[in-house]
Write a protein that holds these residues in place. Structure first.
Motif, PDB file in Angstrom:
ATOM      1  N   LYS A 240      36.324 -32.634  -5.045  1.00 53.77           N
ATOM      2  CA  LYS A 240      36.756 -34.043  -4.992  1.00 53.77           C
ATOM      3  C   LYS A 240      38.008 -34.192  -4.129  1.00 53.77           C
ATOM      4  CE  LYS A 240      38.579 -37.688  -8.015  1.00 53.77           C
ATOM      5  NZ  LYS A 240      38.976 -38.017  -9.416  1.00 53.77           N
ATOM      6  N   LYS A 241      39.001 -33.313  -4.338  1.00 52.97           N
ATOM      7  CA  LYS A 241      40.248 -33.396  -3.569  1.00 52.97           C
ATOM      8  C   LYS A 241      40.017 -33.023  -2.102  1.00 52.97           C
ATOM      9  CE  LYS A 241      42.651 -34.521  -7.191  1.00 52.97           C
ATOM     10  NZ  LYS A 241      42.977 -35.944  -7.413  1.00 52.97           N
ATOM     11  N   CYS A 242      39.121 -32.082  -1.861  1.00 47.86           N
ATOM     12  CA  CYS A 242      38.805 -31.701  -0.491  1.00 47.86           C
ATOM     13  C   CYS A 242      38.231 -32.895   0.273  1.00 47.86           C
ATOM     14  CB  CYS A 242      37.811 -30.542  -0.489  1.00 47.86           C
ATOM     15  SG  CYS A 242      37.348 -29.954   1.158  1.00 47.86           S
ATOM     16  N   LYS A 243      37.351 -33.626  -0.376  1.00 50.86           N
ATOM     17  CA  LYS A 243      36.750 -34.806   0.249  1.00 50.86           C
ATOM     18  C   LYS A 243      37.813 -35.843   0.572  1.00 50.86           C
ATOM     19  CE  LYS A 243      33.269 -37.425   1.539  1.00 50.86           C
ATOM     20  NZ  LYS A 243      32.411 -37.089   2.698  1.00 50.86           N
ATOM     21  N   GLU A 244      38.778 -36.021  -0.316  1.00 46.27           N
ATOM     22  CA  GLU A 244      39.849 -36.977  -0.070  1.00 46.27           C
ATOM     23  C   GLU A 244      40.678 -36.576   1.159  1.00 46.27           C
ATOM     24  OE1 GLU A 244      42.184 -37.304  -3.593  1.00 46.27           O
ATOM     25  OE2 GLU A 244      40.559 -38.130  -4.828  1.00 46.27           O
ATOM     26  N   ILE A 245      40.997 -35.296   1.269  1.00 49.99           N
ATOM     27  CA  ILE A 245      41.816 -34.817   2.386  1.00 49.99           C
ATOM     28  C   ILE A 245      41.060 -34.921   3.707  1.00 49.99           C
ATOM     29  CG2 ILE A 245      42.962 -32.781   3.366  1.00 49.99           C
ATOM     30  CD1 ILE A 245      43.696 -31.969   0.495  1.00 49.99           C
ATOM     31  N   PHE A 252      38.966 -29.928   7.180  1.00 44.32           N
ATOM     32  CA  PHE A 252      39.598 -29.291   6.019  1.00 44.32           C
ATOM     33  C   PHE A 252      38.542 -28.660   5.108  1.00 44.32           C
ATOM     34  CE2 PHE A 252      41.669 -29.096   1.876  1.00 44.32           C
ATOM     35  CZ  PHE A 252      42.954 -28.682   2.199  1.00 44.32           C
ATOM     36  N   HIS A 253      38.859 -27.465   4.595  1.00 42.34           N
ATOM     37  CA  HIS A 253      37.975 -26.802   3.641  1.00 42.34           C
ATOM     38  C   HIS A 253      38.796 -26.328   2.445  1.00 42.34           C
ATOM     39  CE1 HIS A 253      39.431 -23.323   6.081  1.00 42.34           C
ATOM     40  NE2 HIS A 253      39.405 -22.705   4.904  1.00 42.34           N
ATOM     41  N   GLU A 277      26.766 -32.637  -3.864  1.00 41.09           N
ATOM     42  CA  GLU A 277      25.961 -33.862  -3.761  1.00 41.09           C
ATOM     43  C   GLU A 277      26.733 -35.067  -4.292  1.00 41.09           C
ATOM     44  OE1 GLU A 277      22.448 -32.906  -5.899  1.00 41.09           O
ATOM     45  OE2 GLU A 277      21.722 -31.451  -4.415  1.00 41.09           O
ATOM     46  N   LYS A 278      27.473 -34.850  -5.385  1.00 45.45           N
ATOM     47  CA  LYS A 278      28.226 -35.949  -6.000  1.00 45.45           C
ATOM     48  C   LYS A 278      29.258 -36.532  -5.038  1.00 45.45           C
ATOM     49  CE  LYS A 278      31.217 -36.965  -9.976  1.00 45.45           C
ATOM     50  NZ  LYS A 278      31.834 -36.401 -11.219  1.00 45.45           N
ATOM     51  N   TYR A 279      29.946 -35.665  -4.303  1.00 47.88           N
ATOM     52  CA  TYR A 279      31.021 -36.129  -3.422  1.00 47.88           C
ATOM     53  C   TYR A 279      30.579 -36.199  -1.959  1.00 47.88           C
ATOM     54  CZ  TYR A 279      33.826 -35.513  -7.575  1.00 47.88           C
ATOM     55  OH  TYR A 279      34.315 -35.610  -8.850  1.00 47.88           O
ATOM     56  N   ASN A 280      29.301 -35.953  -1.712  1.00 44.71           N
ATOM     57  CA  ASN A 280      28.721 -36.091  -0.364  1.00 44.71           C
ATOM     58  C   ASN A 280      29.570 -35.356   0.674  1.00 44.71           C
ATOM     59  OD1 ASN A 280      26.912 -36.976   1.596  1.00 44.71           O
ATOM     60  ND2 ASN A 280      28.091 -38.846   2.000  1.00 44.71           N
ATOM     61  N   ILE A 281      29.760 -34.071   0.435  1.00 48.02           N
ATOM     62  CA  ILE A 281      30.606 -33.267   1.310  1.00 48.02           C
ATOM     63  C   ILE A 281      29.752 -32.201   1.992  1.00 48.02           C
ATOM     64  CG2 ILE A 281      31.220 -31.513  -0.416  1.00 48.02           C
ATOM     65  CD1 ILE A 281      34.110 -31.664   0.660  1.00 48.02           C
ATOM     66  N   ASN A 282      30.151 -31.806   3.183  1.00 45.58           N
ATOM     67  CA  ASN A 282      29.445 -30.749   3.901  1.00 45.58           C
ATOM     68  C   ASN A 282      29.616 -29.433   3.147  1.00 45.58           C
ATOM     69  OD1 ASN A 282      28.662 -28.701   5.744  1.00 45.58           O
ATOM     70  ND2 ASN A 282      29.049 -30.077   7.465  1.00 45.58           N
ATOM     71  N   PRO A 283      28.521 -28.745   2.804  1.00 44.05           N
ATOM     72  CA  PRO A 283      28.627 -27.492   2.038  1.00 44.05           C
ATOM     73  C   PRO A 283      29.507 -26.447   2.699  1.00 44.05           C
ATOM     74  CG  PRO A 283      26.358 -28.239   2.100  1.00 44.05           C
ATOM     75  CD  PRO A 283      27.116 -29.116   3.044  1.00 44.05           C
ATOM     76  N   SER A 284      29.589 -26.451   4.033  1.00 39.14           N
ATOM     77  CA  SER A 284      30.410 -25.463   4.734  1.00 39.14           C
ATOM     78  C   SER A 284      31.902 -25.683   4.494  1.00 39.14           C
ATOM     79  CB  SER A 284      30.125 -25.503   6.238  1.00 39.14           C
ATOM     80  OG  SER A 284      30.481 -26.763   6.783  1.00 39.14           O
ATOM     81  N   ALA A 308      21.605 -17.648  -2.934  1.00 44.67           N
ATOM     82  CA  ALA A 308      21.225 -19.039  -3.182  1.00 44.67           C
ATOM     83  C   ALA A 308      22.265 -20.007  -2.628  1.00 44.67           C
ATOM     84  CB  ALA A 308      21.044 -19.263  -4.683  1.00 44.67           C
ATOM     85  N   LEU A 309      23.553 -19.676  -2.797  1.00 44.35           N
ATOM     86  CA  LEU A 309      24.618 -20.538  -2.258  1.00 44.35           C
ATOM     87  C   LEU A 309      24.607 -20.525  -0.733  1.00 44.35           C
ATOM     88  CD1 LEU A 309      27.557 -19.660  -4.678  1.00 44.35           C
ATOM     89  CD2 LEU A 309      26.350 -21.844  -4.537  1.00 44.35           C
ATOM     90  N   LYS A 310      24.359 -19.355  -0.172  1.00 38.99           N
ATOM     91  CA  LYS A 310      24.350 -19.225   1.277  1.00 38.99           C
ATOM     92  C   LYS A 310      23.232 -20.058   1.901  1.00 38.99           C
ATOM     93  CE  LYS A 310      24.826 -15.714   4.845  1.00 38.99           C
ATOM     94  NZ  LYS A 310      24.880 -14.263   5.140  1.00 38.99           N
ATOM     95  N   GLU A 311      22.084 -20.079   1.228  1.00 36.08           N
ATOM     96  CA  GLU A 311      20.960 -20.892   1.703  1.00 36.08           C
ATOM     97  C   GLU A 311      21.316 -22.366   1.750  1.00 36.08           C
ATOM     98  OE1 GLU A 311      17.722 -20.080  -0.888  1.00 36.08           O
ATOM     99  OE2 GLU A 311      17.429 -18.026  -0.162  1.00 36.08           O
ATOM    100  N   ARG A 312      22.268 -22.762   0.885  1.00 33.50           N
ATOM    101  CA  ARG A 312      22.694 -24.165   0.824  1.00 33.50           C
ATOM    102  C   ARG A 312      23.889 -24.447   1.717  1.00 33.50           C
ATOM    103  NH1 ARG A 312      20.091 -22.539  -3.505  1.00 33.50           N
ATOM    104  NH2 ARG A 312      18.938 -23.989  -4.849  1.00 33.50           N
ATOM    105  N   GLY A 313      24.334 -23.432   2.457  1.00 31.74           N
ATOM    106  CA  GLY A 313      25.405 -23.638   3.431  1.00 31.74           C
ATOM    107  C   GLY A 313      26.806 -23.430   2.920  1.00 31.74           C
ATOM    108  N   VAL A 314      26.961 -22.919   1.681  1.00 33.26           N
ATOM    109  CA  VAL A 314      28.285 -22.685   1.106  1.00 33.26           C
ATOM    110  C   VAL A 314      28.836 -21.365   1.639  1.00 33.26           C
ATOM    111  CG1 VAL A 314      29.563 -22.315  -1.047  1.00 33.26           C
ATOM    112  CG2 VAL A 314      27.680 -23.962  -0.972  1.00 33.26           C
ATOM    113  N   GLY A 315      30.144 -21.328   1.913  1.00 33.29           N
ATOM    114  CA  GLY A 315      30.764 -20.129   2.445  1.00 33.29           C
ATOM    115  C   GLY A 315      31.210 -19.167   1.359  1.00 33.29           C
TER     116      GLY A 315
END
Length: 418
Positions: A240-245, A252-253, A277-284, A308-315
Motif C-alpha cells: 500500500k505504501k509503495c503504491k503511494e510513493i 520505486f520498489h 491486485e488490491k492496490y493495482n501495483i506492478n508485481p516487479s 509461483a511468485l516468479k511466474e507472477r513477476g514478483v522479485g
C-alpha cells in the motif's frame, strides 16, 4: 507414595522453621510416548520402578513426593547448598540409566531436573515453590533434556517479560494490529544516487510507548505462529505504501522480509498476489527478501513458492549473503533478482584486504550471472567511495538514511521529488 497434599502440608510447616535447603523437581523426558506405545498400565509399572530408583538415591532427611503423572519432587531442608541437589540428581540419572539397561532397553527415556536453592527464595510458600520448580524443570527440558537447571530470578523475570509481551503481541493482532508499525530504510541507486526503493522493517510499540527492537519480539511471533497474520499485514501495508510513493517516484520498489515460518505455515503466494491486485501495483515493484538460514530450514517448500511468485513477476532478494550460511547453489536454483551483502560482511571487507578481495570476487560472480547486488552497512562517505569502485547496483546503510517511520521517510526522501 506421598502426593501433592502431603507436600503442601510439609512445606507449610517446614518453611516456618528452615530458611535453607533445596527442592529438586524431576521429570521423565518424553514419557508420554511410553504410555502411547505400551499403554498406561505398563507406564504405571515403569513409574513405580522409577520411584524405587529415586528412593534408593536419597538420604533419610530427604522427602520424595509424586506431584503429577511423571514428575517427582525431592525436598531437603537440612542441605546447606545446592551442590548436594546436583549430586542427588546425578545419582538418580545414573540409577535410571542402569534401570533402562536392566530391561534391555525395552523403553528408552531420560530424566531432567529443576533445582531451587531455598536460601535464595524471597517467599518460600508452597505456591511459589511449585511455580518456580515447574519453571526450572521446563527450562532444563527446553535446554535439551537429561540435565538440570538451577532456578534464578533473572531468567525467571525474563520469562515473565516474554510471557507478558506474547500476550501483548497477541492482543495487538486481535486489535487490528495496533502497536505494529513498518519502518523504512532507503535503497539508493549507485549510478544516479537517488532513492529508488526501501526495505520495510517491522517494529512494535509496547503499551508503555517503547519501540521494541525486532530481535526481541520477532522470535516470539515465529514461535507462537503470530508471524502468519502479522506477516500478511506487513505485505498489505508495505505494498500500500509503495503504491503511494510511486505517485511521486514511479520506479520505486519495496523489499519485504519473509520469515521461513511464513513460508511453512501460510499461503504466501496468495497473500502477495491478493495485495498486488488490491492496490493495482506492478508485481516487479515487490521484492521478497529471504535469509539463507531460512532457506536451509525450508528449502523445498521455498523453491516451490518462489517459482509461483516468479511466474507472477514478483522479485526475490537473497538476504544476509555472507553470514556463514552461504550456499552458491541457491543462486542457480532460485535465480534471485538481487543479492544483498550482509552488513557484517561489508564491515569486515572495509577493514580487511582478504575480505575485501572476497567481496570483489563475489560481486564479479553475481554480475556475470546477470544478477543485481546491494551492499548493506555503508555508514560513511569513505566507505561509499571504496565500495562504489566495485560498481554494485544499490547501497543501503546509515550514510544514506536510517530506518524510520513512513511519514519521516516520505518527508526525507519522497516529498522533495515532487
Amino acid at each position: 507414595m506421598l502426593g501433592q497434599t502431603s507436600l503442601e502440608k510439609y512445606i507449610q510447616i517446614s518453611s516456618k522453621i528452615f530458611k535453607s535447603g533445596f527442592v529438586l523437581r524431576l521429570g521423565l523426558d518424553d514419557f508420554r510416548e511410553i504410555n502411547e506405545r505400551y499403554g498406561v498400565e505398563y507406564g504405571d509399572k515403569v513409574l513405580k520402578d522409577i520411584a524405587e530408583c529415586i528412593s534408593g538415591c536419597l538420604k533419610g532427611e530427604q522427602q520424595l513426593y509424586r506431584v503429577v503423572s511423571d514428575e517427582f519432587i525431592i525436598v531437603d531442608y537440612l542441605a546447606t547448598g545446592i551442590d548436594e541437589a546436583k549430586s542427588v540428581y546425578h545419582s538418580i540419572r545414573h540409577a535410571i540409566d542402569r534401570y533402562v539397561e536392566s530391561i534391555q532397553y525395552e523403553v528408552m527415556f531420560t530424566v531432567s531436573g529443576g533445582i531451587l536453592d531455598l536460601s535464595t527464595l524471597e517467599e518460600k510458600t508452597y505456591k511459589n515453590i511449585m511455580r518456580y520448580s515447574e519453571y526450572a524443570l521446563n527450562k532444563s527440558k527446553k535446554n535439551g533434556k537429561n540435565q538440570y537447571y538451577v532456578f534464578n530470578y533473572e531468567d525467571y523475570n525474563q520469562f515473565l517479560m516474554i510471557k507478558q509481551l506474547t500476550q501483548s503481541l497477541r492482543k495487538s493482532v486481535a486489535d487490528n494490529f495496533k502497536g505494529y508499525e513498518l519502518y523504512y530504510q532507503p535503497l539508493v541507486d549507485v549510478v544516479t544516487g537517488n532513492v529508488c526503493g526501501a526495505e520495510a522493517l517491522l517494529r512494535y510499540k509496547s503499551e508503555d510507548g517503547n519501540i521494541l527492537p525486532p530481535n526481541i519480539f520477532i522470535p516470539i511471533l515465529e514461535e507462537t505462529g503470530l508471524v502468519v497474520p502479522v506477516g500478511k499485514w506487513i505485505i498489505n501495508e508495505a505494498i500500500k505504501k509503495c503504491k503511494e510513493i510511486q505517485a511521486v517516484i514511479p520506479e520505486f520498489h519495496v523489499n519485504i522480509n519473509v520469515s521461513y515460518i511464513q513460508v511453512i505455515k501460510s499461503n504466501l503466494v496468495k497473500d502477495v498476489t491478493t495485495a498486488i491486485e488490491k492496490y493495482n501495483i506492478n508485481p516487479s515493484s515487490i521484492i521478497i527478501e529471504m535469509t539463507e538460514s531460512g532457506l536451509l530450514e525450508s528449502n523445498k517448500r521455498y523453491m516451490k513458492i518462489w517459482s509461483a511468485l516468479k511466474e507472477r513477476g514478483v522479485g526475490l532478494a537473497l538476504d544476509d549473503f555472507g553470514t556463514g550460511y552461504s550456499n552458491f547453489n541457491y543462486m542457480s536454483q532460485l535465480e534471485p533478482d538481487l543479492i544483498k551483502i550482509d552488513r557484517n560482511f561489508t564491515a569486515k571487507a572495509l577493514n580487511n584486504e582478504y575480505d575485501y578481495n572476497m567481496l570483489t570476487l563475489i560481486h564479479k560472480m553475481v554480475f556475470n550471472l546477470g544478477l543485481k547486488i546491494c551492499i548493506e552497512g555503508v555508514e560513511t562517505k569513505g566507505e561509499m567511495e571504496k565500495i562504489k569502485s566495485m560498481c554494485p547496483n544499490f547501497f543501503q546503510g546509515y550514510f544514506f538514511g536510517r530506518t524510520c517511520p513512513y511519514e519521516d521517510f516520505v518527508s526525507q526522501f519522497v516529498k522533495d521529488k515532487k
